[in-house]
Design a protein around this motif. Structure first.
Motif, PDB file in Angstrom:
ATOM      1  N   LEU A  12       0.865  -1.173   0.000  1.00  0.00           N
ATOM      2  CA  LEU A  12       0.000   0.000   0.000  1.00  0.00           C
ATOM      3  C   LEU A  12       0.904   1.226   0.000  1.00  0.00           C
ATOM      4  CD1 LEU A  12      -2.857   1.301   0.290  1.00  0.00           C
ATOM      5  CD2 LEU A  12      -2.437   1.296   2.752  1.00  0.00           C
ATOM      6  N   ILE A  13       0.705   2.102  -0.993  1.00  0.00           N
ATOM      7  CA  ILE A  13       1.481   3.331  -1.084  1.00  0.00           C
ATOM      8  C   ILE A  13       0.542   4.485  -0.775  1.00  0.00           C
ATOM      9  CG2 ILE A  13       2.989   4.743  -2.524  1.00  0.00           C
ATOM     10  CD1 ILE A  13       3.250   2.241  -4.355  1.00  0.00           C
ATOM     11  N   HIS A  14       0.918   5.316   0.186  1.00  0.00           N
ATOM     12  CA  HIS A  14       0.083   6.432   0.616  1.00  0.00           C
ATOM     13  C   HIS A  14       0.894   7.716   0.490  1.00  0.00           C
ATOM     14  CE1 HIS A  14      -2.537   8.327   4.053  1.00  0.00           C
ATOM     15  NE2 HIS A  14      -2.641   8.974   2.925  1.00  0.00           N
ATOM     16  N   CYS A  15       0.404   8.636  -0.325  1.00  0.00           N
ATOM     17  CA  CYS A  15       1.041   9.934  -0.497  1.00  0.00           C
ATOM     18  C   CYS A  15       0.339  10.916   0.440  1.00  0.00           C
ATOM     19  CB  CYS A  15       0.930  10.399  -1.943  1.00  0.00           C
ATOM     20  SG  CYS A  15       1.677  12.013  -2.242  1.00  0.00           S
ATOM     21  N   VAL A  16       1.061  11.416   1.422  1.00  0.00           N
ATOM     22  CA  VAL A  16       0.493  12.338   2.408  1.00  0.00           C
ATOM     23  C   VAL A  16       0.881  13.755   2.001  1.00  0.00           C
ATOM     24  CG1 VAL A  16       0.414  12.978   4.843  1.00  0.00           C
ATOM     25  CG2 VAL A  16       0.763  10.581   4.195  1.00  0.00           C
ATOM     26  N   ILE A  17      -0.153  14.604   1.777  1.00  0.00           N
ATOM     27  CA  ILE A  17       0.100  15.985   1.383  1.00  0.00           C
ATOM     28  C   ILE A  17      -0.381  16.946   2.466  1.00  0.00           C
ATOM     29  CG2 ILE A  17      -0.002  15.496  -1.084  1.00  0.00           C
ATOM     30  CD1 ILE A  17      -2.824  16.750  -1.123  1.00  0.00           C
ATOM     31  N   GLU A  18       0.124  18.166   2.386  1.00  0.00           N
ATOM     32  CA  GLU A  18      -0.232  19.196   3.361  1.00  0.00           C
ATOM     33  C   GLU A  18      -1.731  19.513   3.320  1.00  0.00           C
ATOM     34  OE1 GLU A  18       1.937  23.196   4.713  1.00  0.00           O
ATOM     35  OE2 GLU A  18       1.372  23.172   2.605  1.00  0.00           O
ATOM     36  N   ASP A  19      -2.312  19.565   2.134  1.00  0.00           N
ATOM     37  CA  ASP A  19      -3.724  19.923   1.968  1.00  0.00           C
ATOM     38  C   ASP A  19      -4.580  18.683   1.767  1.00  0.00           C
ATOM     39  OD1 ASP A  19      -3.333  22.908   1.782  1.00  0.00           O
ATOM     40  OD2 ASP A  19      -2.038  22.238   0.150  1.00  0.00           O
ATOM     41  N   SER A  20      -4.469  17.740   2.671  1.00  0.00           N
ATOM     42  CA  SER A  20      -5.116  16.438   2.485  1.00  0.00           C
ATOM     43  C   SER A  20      -6.642  16.502   2.432  1.00  0.00           C
ATOM     44  CB  SER A  20      -4.676  15.478   3.586  1.00  0.00           C
ATOM     45  OG  SER A  20      -5.060  15.977   4.850  1.00  0.00           O
ATOM     46  N   LEU A  21      -7.249  17.554   2.917  1.00  0.00           N
ATOM     47  CA  LEU A  21      -8.715  17.664   2.894  1.00  0.00           C
ATOM     48  C   LEU A  21      -9.245  18.307   1.613  1.00  0.00           C
ATOM     49  CD1 LEU A  21      -9.366  18.678   6.609  1.00  0.00           C
ATOM     50  CD2 LEU A  21      -9.470  16.411   5.564  1.00  0.00           C
ATOM     51  N   ASP A  22      -8.359  18.826   0.781  1.00  0.00           N
ATOM     52  CA  ASP A  22      -8.753  19.461  -0.472  1.00  0.00           C
ATOM     53  C   ASP A  22      -9.026  18.362  -1.507  1.00  0.00           C
ATOM     54  OD1 ASP A  22      -8.976  20.823  -2.890  1.00  0.00           O
ATOM     55  OD2 ASP A  22      -7.391  22.251  -2.402  1.00  0.00           O
ATOM     56  N   GLU A  23     -10.285  18.175  -1.849  1.00  0.00           N
ATOM     57  CA  GLU A  23     -10.686  17.073  -2.729  1.00  0.00           C
ATOM     58  C   GLU A  23     -10.377  17.319  -4.204  1.00  0.00           C
ATOM     59  OE1 GLU A  23     -14.748  16.057  -1.897  1.00  0.00           O
ATOM     60  OE2 GLU A  23     -14.294  15.575   0.188  1.00  0.00           O
ATOM     61  N   ARG A  24      -9.888  18.501  -4.552  1.00  0.00           N
ATOM     62  CA  ARG A  24      -9.555  18.783  -5.958  1.00  0.00           C
ATOM     63  C   ARG A  24      -8.284  18.054  -6.399  1.00  0.00           C
ATOM     64  NH1 ARG A  24      -8.596  24.836  -6.212  1.00  0.00           N
ATOM     65  NH2 ARG A  24      -7.629  24.299  -4.235  1.00  0.00           N
ATOM     66  N   PHE A  25      -7.446  17.654  -5.450  1.00  0.00           N
ATOM     67  CA  PHE A  25      -6.169  17.039  -5.812  1.00  0.00           C
ATOM     68  C   PHE A  25      -6.357  15.651  -6.407  1.00  0.00           C
ATOM     69  CE2 PHE A  25      -4.426  20.238  -2.926  1.00  0.00           C
ATOM     70  CZ  PHE A  25      -3.367  20.695  -3.701  1.00  0.00           C
ATOM     71  N   LYS A  26      -5.611  15.408  -7.481  1.00  0.00           N
ATOM     72  CA  LYS A  26      -5.530  14.087  -8.094  1.00  0.00           C
ATOM     73  C   LYS A  26      -4.070  13.650  -8.013  1.00  0.00           C
ATOM     74  CE  LYS A  26      -9.493  14.231 -11.161  1.00  0.00           C
ATOM     75  NZ  LYS A  26     -10.378  14.015 -10.097  1.00  0.00           N
ATOM     76  N   PHE A  27      -3.896  12.347  -7.904  1.00  0.00           N
ATOM     77  CA  PHE A  27      -2.571  11.753  -7.736  1.00  0.00           C
ATOM     78  C   PHE A  27      -2.283  10.892  -8.962  1.00  0.00           C
ATOM     79  CE2 PHE A  27      -4.264  12.950  -3.739  1.00  0.00           C
ATOM     80  CZ  PHE A  27      -3.196  13.280  -2.931  1.00  0.00           C
ATOM     81  N   TYR A  28      -1.224  11.214  -9.654  1.00  0.00           N
ATOM     82  CA  TYR A  28      -0.853  10.506 -10.872  1.00  0.00           C
ATOM     83  C   TYR A  28       0.401   9.683 -10.574  1.00  0.00           C
ATOM     84  CZ  TYR A  28      -4.195  13.754 -12.774  1.00  0.00           C
ATOM     85  OH  TYR A  28      -5.345  14.466 -13.013  1.00  0.00           O
ATOM     86  N   TRP A  29       0.208   8.384 -10.506  1.00  0.00           N
ATOM     87  CA  TRP A  29       1.252   7.439 -10.103  1.00  0.00           C
ATOM     88  C   TRP A  29       2.026   6.969 -11.322  1.00  0.00           C
ATOM     89  CZ3 TRP A  29       1.726   7.026  -4.939  1.00  0.00           C
ATOM     90  CH2 TRP A  29       0.627   7.414  -4.160  1.00  0.00           C
TER      91      TRP A  29
END
Length: 134
Positions: A52-69
């Motif tokens: 399981l890979i988890h990317c933790v960001i500063e603005d974790s509650l901002d739902e606009r973010f997409k993660f491109y692996w």
């Protein structure tokens, strides 16, 4: 005549200074967020198992973010039906050639983007240790 030439030179100097005022290197782009850490669970993937890979960001509650692996897509396993969320599963397949106890590192990255045009997406490298346990 000398006075007119002096005034002309002074005017040209002022125009030159005004035209070049504020020029210099471009300002650094503003990042959209900060990637705080990449968590691997477990910290080493066994050959044939998943991590399981988890990317933790500063603005974790901002739902606009997409993660491109940027990892082998055929090895990605969606979490909650998506592969663009902050967590992804990755299958450590294709490493059966490793000797028992041998570890290899698989590299990739994740790009985090909220689509904002006034700032830039951020990217972080990922290293996944893969171990042959047999």
């Amino acid at each position: 005549m000398k006075r007119d030439l002096s005034n002309l030179l002074l005017a040209m100097l002022v125009l030159f200074l005004v035209a070049n005022c504020g020029t210099g290197p471009d300002p650094e782009p503003i990042p959209q967020t900060e990637i705080l850490e990449i968590r691997l669970t477990p910290d080493t993937a066994a050959v044939g198992d998943t991590v399981l890979i988890h990317c933790v960001i500063e603005d974790s509650l901002d739902e606009r973010f997409k993660f491109y692996w940027s990892l082998d897509e055929e090895r990605l396993i969606p979490i909650n039906g998506t592969i663009t969320g902050p967590k992804i599963r990755w299958k450590a397949s294709g490493f059966e050639y490793l000797e028992a106890g041998e570890v290899t590192i698989v590299g990739g990255d994740v790009r985090v983007d909220n689509g904002s045009e006034d700032s830039v997406a951020v990217t972080k490298l990922i290293d996944i240790p893969v171990k042959q346990v047999d």
